[in-house]
Motif scaffolding. Structure first.
Motif, PDB file in Angstrom:
ATOM      1  N   ARG A  31    -100.520  59.511 -13.500  1.00 19.76           N
ATOM      2  CA  ARG A  31    -100.496  60.575 -14.508  1.00 19.76           C
ATOM      3  C   ARG A  31    -100.033  61.886 -13.891  1.00 19.76           C
ATOM      4  NH1 ARG A  31    -100.844  57.053 -17.498  1.00 19.76           N
ATOM      5  NH2 ARG A  31     -98.837  57.919 -17.967  1.00 19.76           N
ATOM      6  N   GLU A  32     -99.153  62.578 -14.593  1.00 16.78           N
ATOM      7  CA  GLU A  32     -98.809  63.953 -14.222  1.00 16.78           C
ATOM      8  C   GLU A  32     -99.963  64.842 -14.654  1.00 16.78           C
ATOM      9  OE1 GLU A  32     -96.049  65.085 -12.611  1.00 16.78           O
ATOM     10  OE2 GLU A  32     -95.517  62.983 -12.343  1.00 16.78           O
ATOM     11  N   ILE A  33    -100.222  65.913 -13.905  1.00 17.22           N
ATOM     12  CA  ILE A  33    -101.322  66.824 -14.213  1.00 17.22           C
ATOM     13  C   ILE A  33    -100.758  68.226 -14.349  1.00 17.22           C
ATOM     14  CG2 ILE A  33    -103.503  67.784 -13.390  1.00 17.22           C
ATOM     15  CD1 ILE A  33    -103.829  65.131 -11.804  1.00 17.22           C
ATOM     16  N   ARG A  34    -101.214  68.925 -15.388  1.00 19.31           N
ATOM     17  CA  ARG A  34    -100.725  70.288 -15.647  1.00 19.31           C
ATOM     18  C   ARG A  34    -101.930  71.216 -15.808  1.00 19.31           C
ATOM     19  NH1 ARG A  34     -97.263  71.376 -21.083  1.00 19.31           N
ATOM     20  NH2 ARG A  34     -99.274  70.944 -22.055  1.00 19.31           N
ATOM     21  N   PHE A  35    -101.901  72.341 -15.115  1.00 20.44           N
ATOM     22  CA  PHE A  35    -102.926  73.372 -15.221  1.00 20.44           C
ATOM     23  C   PHE A  35    -102.362  74.530 -16.038  1.00 20.44           C
ATOM     24  CE2 PHE A  35    -103.939  71.013 -11.442  1.00 20.44           C
ATOM     25  CZ  PHE A  35    -105.326  70.932 -11.447  1.00 20.44           C
ATOM     26  N   ARG A  36    -103.112  74.965 -17.055  1.00 20.22           N
ATOM     27  CA  ARG A  36    -102.690  76.094 -17.885  1.00 20.22           C
ATOM     28  C   ARG A  36    -103.744  77.200 -17.802  1.00 20.22           C
ATOM     29  NH1 ARG A  36    -103.230  74.883 -23.044  1.00 20.22           N
ATOM     30  NH2 ARG A  36    -104.218  72.881 -22.717  1.00 20.22           N
ATOM     31  N   PRO A  37    -103.372  78.389 -17.336  1.00 19.72           N
ATOM     32  CA  PRO A  37    -104.337  79.498 -17.343  1.00 19.72           C
ATOM     33  C   PRO A  37    -104.829  79.724 -18.771  1.00 19.72           C
ATOM     34  CG  PRO A  37    -102.330  80.115 -16.189  1.00 19.72           C
ATOM     35  CD  PRO A  37    -102.059  78.803 -16.851  1.00 19.72           C
ATOM     36  N   SER A  38    -106.110  80.001 -18.897  1.00 22.12           N
ATOM     37  CA  SER A  38    -106.698  80.200 -20.218  1.00 22.12           C
ATOM     38  C   SER A  38    -107.841  81.184 -20.108  1.00 22.12           C
ATOM     39  CB  SER A  38    -107.189  78.863 -20.775  1.00 22.12           C
ATOM     40  OG  SER A  38    -107.535  78.983 -22.128  1.00 22.12           O
ATOM     41  N   TYR A  39    -108.151  81.834 -21.213  1.00 23.86           N
ATOM     42  CA  TYR A  39    -109.247  82.803 -21.229  1.00 23.86           C
ATOM     43  C   TYR A  39    -110.468  82.186 -21.904  1.00 23.86           C
ATOM     44  CZ  TYR A  39    -112.244  86.647 -22.523  1.00 23.86           C
ATOM     45  OH  TYR A  39    -113.326  87.457 -22.692  1.00 23.86           O
ATOM     46  N   PHE A  40    -111.578  82.181 -21.187  1.00 23.65           N
ATOM     47  CA  PHE A  40    -112.867  81.851 -21.744  1.00 23.65           C
ATOM     48  C   PHE A  40    -113.776  83.027 -21.389  1.00 23.65           C
ATOM     49  CE2 PHE A  40    -110.905  77.745 -20.787  1.00 23.65           C
ATOM     50  CZ  PHE A  40    -111.034  77.111 -22.014  1.00 23.65           C
ATOM     51  N   PRO A  41    -114.503  83.593 -22.336  1.00 24.08           N
ATOM     52  CA  PRO A  41    -115.262  84.813 -22.062  1.00 24.08           C
ATOM     53  C   PRO A  41    -116.377  84.640 -21.035  1.00 24.08           C
ATOM     54  CG  PRO A  41    -115.781  83.961 -24.249  1.00 24.08           C
ATOM     55  CD  PRO A  41    -114.634  83.147 -23.723  1.00 24.08           C
ATOM     56  N   PHE A  42    -116.746  83.408 -20.707  1.00 22.57           N
ATOM     57  CA  PHE A  42    -117.875  83.173 -19.812  1.00 22.57           C
ATOM     58  C   PHE A  42    -117.467  82.725 -18.423  1.00 22.57           C
ATOM     59  CE2 PHE A  42    -117.101  79.886 -22.939  1.00 22.57           C
ATOM     60  CZ  PHE A  42    -116.775  78.801 -22.150  1.00 22.57           C
ATOM     61  N   THR A  43    -116.178  82.531 -18.160  1.00 21.16           N
ATOM     62  CA  THR A  43    -115.730  82.124 -16.823  1.00 21.16           C
ATOM     63  C   THR A  43    -114.435  82.835 -16.471  1.00 21.16           C
ATOM     64  OG1 THR A  43    -114.418  80.252 -17.620  1.00 21.16           O
ATOM     65  CG2 THR A  43    -116.716  79.820 -17.082  1.00 21.16           C
ATOM     66  N   GLU A  44    -114.256  83.055 -15.173  1.00 23.18           N
ATOM     67  CA  GLU A  44    -113.004  83.627 -14.698  1.00 23.18           C
ATOM     68  C   GLU A  44    -112.859  83.315 -13.228  1.00 23.18           C
ATOM     69  OE1 GLU A  44    -110.976  87.916 -14.089  1.00 23.18           O
ATOM     70  OE2 GLU A  44    -112.141  87.669 -15.898  1.00 23.18           O
ATOM     71  N   PRO A  45    -111.741  82.854 -12.760  1.00 21.64           N
ATOM     72  CA  PRO A  45    -110.582  82.449 -13.570  1.00 21.64           C
ATOM     73  C   PRO A  45    -110.849  81.104 -14.235  1.00 21.64           C
ATOM     74  CG  PRO A  45    -110.156  81.987 -11.268  1.00 21.64           C
ATOM     75  CD  PRO A  45    -111.495  82.666 -11.326  1.00 21.64           C
ATOM     76  N   SER A  46    -110.086  80.808 -15.241  1.00 28.10           N
ATOM     77  CA  SER A  46    -110.256  79.564 -15.980  1.00 28.10           C
ATOM     78  C   SER A  46    -108.913  78.915 -16.245  1.00 28.10           C
ATOM     79  CB  SER A  46    -110.930  79.827 -17.331  1.00 28.10           C
ATOM     80  OG  SER A  46    -112.210  80.359 -17.161  1.00 28.10           O
ATOM     81  N   VAL A  47    -108.928  77.605 -16.329  1.00 28.39           N
ATOM     82  CA  VAL A  47    -107.729  76.852 -16.681  1.00 28.39           C
ATOM     83  C   VAL A  47    -108.103  75.750 -17.661  1.00 28.39           C
ATOM     84  CG1 VAL A  47    -106.507  77.250 -14.506  1.00 28.39           C
ATOM     85  CG2 VAL A  47    -107.973  75.247 -14.743  1.00 28.39           C
ATOM     86  N   ALA A  80    -108.543  65.905  -8.220  1.00 29.94           N
ATOM     87  CA  ALA A  80    -109.158  64.674  -7.707  1.00 29.94           C
ATOM     88  C   ALA A  80    -109.852  63.917  -8.842  1.00 29.94           C
ATOM     89  CB  ALA A  80    -110.151  65.003  -6.593  1.00 29.94           C
ATOM     90  N   LEU A  81    -110.540  64.641  -9.708  1.00 34.16           N
ATOM     91  CA  LEU A  81    -111.192  63.994 -10.848  1.00 34.16           C
ATOM     92  C   LEU A  81    -110.164  63.322 -11.757  1.00 34.16           C
ATOM     93  CD1 LEU A  81    -113.599  63.532 -12.890  1.00 34.16           C
ATOM     94  CD2 LEU A  81    -112.801  65.650 -13.937  1.00 34.16           C
ATOM     95  N   LYS A  88    -119.498  72.018  -5.850  1.00 30.40           N
ATOM     96  CA  LYS A  88    -118.325  71.497  -6.547  1.00 30.40           C
ATOM     97  C   LYS A  88    -118.850  70.432  -7.488  1.00 30.40           C
ATOM     98  CE  LYS A  88    -115.030  72.281  -2.822  1.00 30.40           C
ATOM     99  NZ  LYS A  88    -113.993  71.668  -1.972  1.00 30.40           N
ATOM    100  N   MET A  89    -118.700  70.657  -8.790  1.00 37.27           N
ATOM    101  CA  MET A  89    -119.300  69.730  -9.733  1.00 37.27           C
ATOM    102  C   MET A  89    -118.413  69.474 -10.939  1.00 37.27           C
ATOM    103  SD  MET A  89    -122.076  71.983 -11.836  1.00 37.27           S
ATOM    104  CE  MET A  89    -122.158  70.744 -13.087  1.00 37.27           C
ATOM    105  N   ILE A  90    -118.639  68.326 -11.515  1.00 39.26           N
ATOM    106  CA  ILE A  90    -118.008  67.939 -12.764  1.00 39.26           C
ATOM    107  C   ILE A  90    -119.141  67.677 -13.740  1.00 39.26           C
ATOM    108  CG2 ILE A  90    -116.545  66.233 -13.901  1.00 39.26           C
ATOM    109  CD1 ILE A  90    -115.079  67.952 -11.798  1.00 39.26           C
ATOM    110  N   SER A  91    -119.027  68.216 -14.946  1.00 33.43           N
ATOM    111  CA  SER A  91    -120.075  68.059 -15.947  1.00 33.43           C
ATOM    112  C   SER A  91    -119.497  67.376 -17.187  1.00 33.43           C
ATOM    113  CB  SER A  91    -120.644  69.440 -16.302  1.00 33.43           C
ATOM    114  OG  SER A  91    -121.669  69.329 -17.249  1.00 33.43           O
TER     115      SER A  91
END
Length: 130
Positions: free
Chosen positions: A88-104, A78-79, A34-37
């Motif tokens: 702060r309110e937090i919102r996750f939006r599904p998104s397409y990135f060709p190099f990851t799946e699933p992605s938000v 958590a980050l 589990k990492m943050i970059s």
């Protein structure tokens, strides 16, 4: 979209290279990765109230067997709570990135207007952070 300093040297455009290094070095027998970059990146964007040619990018990654999107969401939430504050309110939006799946993509409520809408958040109440 890239800033070249010479024919062989360029400014980095994303932080994904660190993820590969961490996946190779991680001992998965000790649990999931589990990492943050975070890092500064450079792109040829027109500067305005919400864009700059230099900005901080944050990417998150969770890798292991038997994990779900909930594991990634928990890591990213958590980050966001730690960096931007528990209010702060937090919102996750599904998104397409060709190099990851699933992605938000992840947004937090605007720190300036507290989600009501202003010039900084383009009158949406949200600022994209991941």
């Amino acid at each position: 979209d890239t800033f070249y300093l010479s024919d062989e040297l360029l400014m980095r455009t994303q932080t994904s290279a660190q993820e590969g290094r961490d996946m190779e070095a991680h001992d998965f027998t000790k649990g999931p990765l589990k990492m943050i970059s975070p890092g500064v990146v450079y792109r040829r964007d027109d500067d305005d109230a919400t864009h700059s040619h230099q900005f901080h990018q944050i990417e998150g990654l969770v890798v292991d067997k038997n994990i779900s999107m909930a594991d990634l969401k928990g890591t990213l939430e958590a980050l966001c709570r730690h960096v931007f504050g528990a209010q702060r309110e937090i919102r996750f939006r599904p998104s397409y990135f060709p190099f990851t799946e699933p992605s938000v993509e992840v947004d937090v409520s605007c720190f300036n207007c507290d989600g009501k809408g202003c010039r900084i958040c383009k009158y949406t109440g949200w600022i994209e952070v991941l």
